[in-house]
Design an enzyme around this catalytic site. Structure first.
Site: not given
Ligand code: CAA
Length: 266
Positions: A70, A115, A118, A138
């Site tokens: 998400a 998400g 999921e 999360e």
């Molecule tokens: N939300 C918003 N933006 C996200 C995102 C997310 N879940 N995942 C990645 N992005 C964005 C980054 O912020 C980045 O944006 P900018 O270029 O504007 O800075 C872009 O996508 C590229 O990502 P990274 O630079 O971080 O890429 P990376 O290769 O270094 O890392 C990754 C990849 C390990 C997937 C890392 O992006 C990450 O950890 N993402 C979040 C994963 C996460 O925590 N997901 C759970 C979300 S909460 C949820 O899903 C709740 C639910 O149950 C409904």
């Protein structure tokens, strides 16, 4: 069928005209599910569900990421009341995917986190690339999965394995995901899409009503007690005797032996 949103498109596979592809395409945010992506996924799920020419479905996010979760930036400042609404939208969209009455496979290349994991769990099958990473991170954000992860993951891999992933938030590589039953097949990264299509294209000529009944019966049955599940099965089983495919299938067996029936899907 073609259905085009800003971030989600429904396309027809080039080789298999009965296979629809729900293509999530928001590369700048690794396909993160903001409210619009979520809405478009729900619309795509409704579209493929209603279109009789679609016999099976692939969920695909491209090579770099399936879906990285998400949208954290969109959620970060929301309060309790807002999140009650927001999470309803997320859950409804993923449930719309889970209820597509046709075989659905997630083609997971790259990250399927939060998400995204999921969403993959809402499919019937998961095919992953060797370098894919799945997980429910999360907890590292101070919350818990909110789009079905606490419910669909333990049903798939068992409670202890699900709690391991949910409590730690760790990323699971494709091979481990295969070993614990979180994915069904691991292939070379560049073959993910084709392997996913192959997995569901085989159902295109199948008895569509029976396939829908099989899916519904397994899924609803898992949500209830054995007696109720058996009753759901009995009613669906009996209901299939109103279909053309049941008559074709059984007549074909009697006249020509097993496995030769040609189904109309009606
Ligand atoms: N939300 C918003 N933006 C996200 C995102 C997310 N879940 N995942 C990645 N992005 C964005 C980054 O912020 C980045 O944006 P900018 O270029 O504007 O800075 C872009 O996508 C590229 O990502 P990274 O630079 O971080 O890429 P990376 O290769 O270094 O890392 C990754 C990849 C390990 C997937 C890392 O992006 C990450 O950890 N993402 C979040 C994963 C996460 O925590 N997901 C759970 C979300 S909460 C949820 O899903 C709740 C639910 O149950 C409904």
């Amino acid at each position: 069928m073609e259905l085009v949103g800003e971030f989600v498109r429904v396309e027809t596979d080039e080789e298999h005209s009965a296979v629809a592809v729900i293509r999530i395409d928001r590369p700048k945010a690794l396909n993160a599910l903001n409210a619009q992506v979520t809405r478009e996924i729900a619309e795509a799920a409704a579209g493929v569900s209603a279109d009789a020419s679609v016999r099976s479905v692939v969920l695909y996010g491209g090579e770099r990421a399936f879906v990285a979760g998400a949208d954290i930036k969109e959620m970060a400042d929301l309060g309790h009341a807002q999140m009650l609404e927001y999470s309803r939208g997320l859950q409804n969209a993923l449930t719309a995917v889970a209820r597509i009455p046709k075989p659905v496979v997630a083609a997971v290349s790259g990250y399927a986190l939060g998400g995204g994991c999921e969403l993959a769990l809402a499919a019937d099958f998961r095919v992953a690339g060797a370098k894919a990473k799945l997980g429910l991170p999360e907890i590292t954000l101070g919350v818990i999965p909110g789009a079905g992860g606490t419910q669909r993951l333990p049903r798939l891999v068992g409670p202890a394995r699900a709690k391991d992933l949910i409590f730690t938030g760790r990323h699971v590589r494709a091979q481990e995901a295969l070993e614990i039953g979180l994915v069904d097949e691991v292939v070379a990264d560049e073959e993910v899409y084709a392997a996913a299509v192959a997995r569901v294209a085989r159902f295109a000529d199948g008895p569509a009503v029976a396939l829908a009944a099989a899916k519904e019966t397994v899924d609803r049955g898992l949500e209830t007690d054995l007696d109720s599940g058996l009753e759901i099965e009995r009613l669906h089983f009996s209901g299939l005797f109103a279909t053309e495919d049941q008559k074709t299938g059984m007549r074909s067996f009697i006249e020509r032996g097993p496995g030769k029936a040609e189904f109309s899907g009606r």
